[in-house]
Design an enzyme around this catalytic site. Structure first.
Site, short mmCIF file in Angstrom:
data_model
loop_
_atom_site.label_atom_id
_atom_site.label_comp_id
_atom_site.label_asym_id
_atom_site.label_seq_id
_atom_site.Cartn_x
_atom_site.Cartn_y
_atom_site.Cartn_z
N GLY A 89 0.80 -1.22 0.00
CA GLY A 89 0.00 0.00 0.00
C GLY A 89 0.83 1.27 0.00
NE ARG A 90 -0.11 5.79 -3.79
CZ ARG A 90 -0.60 6.41 -4.86
NH1 ARG A 90 -1.48 5.79 -5.65
NH2 ARG A 90 -0.24 7.65 -5.15
CB ILE A 91 1.28 7.76 2.70
CG1 ILE A 91 1.88 8.30 4.00
CG2 ILE A 91 0.19 8.69 2.15
CD1 ILE A 91 2.76 9.53 3.78
CB THR A 92 -2.35 5.21 6.15
OG1 THR A 92 -3.62 5.50 6.74
CG2 THR A 92 -1.55 4.29 7.06
CD1 TRP A 93 -1.40 10.78 11.30
CD2 TRP A 93 -3.41 9.96 11.85
NE1 TRP A 93 -1.68 11.19 12.59
CE2 TRP A 93 -2.92 10.71 12.94
CE3 TRP A 93 -4.67 9.35 11.96
CZ2 TRP A 93 -3.64 10.85 14.13
CZ3 TRP A 93 -5.38 9.49 13.13
CH2 TRP A 93 -4.87 10.24 14.19
CG HIS A 94 -1.22 4.11 12.14
ND1 HIS A 94 -2.37 3.42 11.78
CD2 HIS A 94 -0.22 3.58 11.39
CE1 HIS A 94 -2.07 2.52 10.87
NE2 HIS A 94 -0.78 2.59 10.61
CB ALA A 167 -6.47 1.64 6.47
N GLY A 180 -1.33 -5.20 9.65
CA GLY A 180 -2.71 -5.63 9.82
C GLY A 180 -3.73 -4.56 9.51
CB CYS A 198 -4.86 4.61 0.87
SG CYS A 198 -4.96 4.15 2.61
#
Length: 257
Positions: A89-94, A167, A180, A198
């Site tokens: 996948g690409r970029i995400t935030w947590h 996600a 995960g 994403c």
């Protein structure tokens, strides 16, 4: 994500190599890099059969993470750091208020990555529907759990477009899963404004709280998510067709970084 073929295993058969109960570890708030290191160590142990299947349940302090397909234009415009990771996948935030679940599971042979992803999605769909977000489903061509633009959230602050509520990003190493899912419960969405989450610019993100118009915490969702995950991996929860539309895969054809 629609499977391009039938799964390797019957829908009612476990995808796990072991029939022992999952070892669920509740870690609380954990720095992303620390959690990644824990996962890597557990994967080695699981691969060597030194431990059983283990699931980490936690939250992260605010952080951006960039998967293998992340493009330069995806990255944040607010100057905050990004952790480059080995998941797909690409970029995400947590961040806090987002429930993160990392299964460290040895998959049965032959390893079926597509079926594993679909079972994880099915678990989340089941959990959020039981909690009241009944329109949760899939967009063919895009991983994760989505809400359609035809269904309005209880909160006027929620987007009116298609929106992602959970996600997925995984890696399989020596037949053992890591990384995960992340489910938005009552987290802020402000950090998504600074990235192309994403790689998708024609849809938005949402939370359980926005969709239901009331506070929904990570603690509220742990039990339903874990019960559904256990059932999905074991084949007691059957993967169903919850697709409500198709859309382009934002990672298809992109080079790995």
């Amino acid at each position: 994500m629609t499977a391009p073929r039938d799964p390797f295993f019957p829908a009612d058969k476990s995808i796990r190599a072991s029939s022992d109960p999952l070892d669920v570890r509740h870690l609380g708030l954990v720095d992303y890099q620390e959690a990644w290191d824990i996962q890597a160590d557990l994967v080695k142990q699981r691969s060597a059969d030194e431990i059983g299947d283990t699931v980490l349940v936690l939250e992260h302090p605010s952080v951006y993470t960039a998967g293998k397909r992340t493009q330069p234009s995806d990255r944040p415009m607010n100057g905050l750091p990004v952790v480059d990771v080995d998941r797909g996948g690409r970029i995400t935030w947590h961040g806090e208020g987002q429930l993160v679940v990392y299964p460290i599971v040895k998959l049965a042979e032959p390893v079926d990555v597509v079926d594993y992803v679909r079972r994880i999605e099915e678990a989340v769909i089941q959990a959020v529907r039981v909690a009241g977000v009944e329109a949760a489903g899939r967009i063919d061509g895009r991983s994760g759990v989505w809400l359609p633009d035809s269904v309005r959230a209880a909160s006027a602050k929620a987007s009116a477009r298609d929106r992602k509520i959970a996600a997925l990003g995984i890696r399989i190493s020596r037949g053992v899963t890591m990384h995960g899912l992340s489910l938005n419960c009552n987290n802020t969405l402000e950090f998504y404004d600074h990235i192309v989450a994403c790689g998708i610019d024609d849809a938005d993100v949402t939370t359980m709280s926005l969709e239901l118009g009331r506070e929904v915490t990570c603690a509220d969702m742990v039990t339903p998510v874990m019960e559904a995950l256990d059932d999905a991996l074991a084949g007691r929860l059957i993967v169903a067709d919850h697709t409500f539309k198709s859309a382009p895969d934002p990672s298809k054809g992109l080079p790995r970084k």
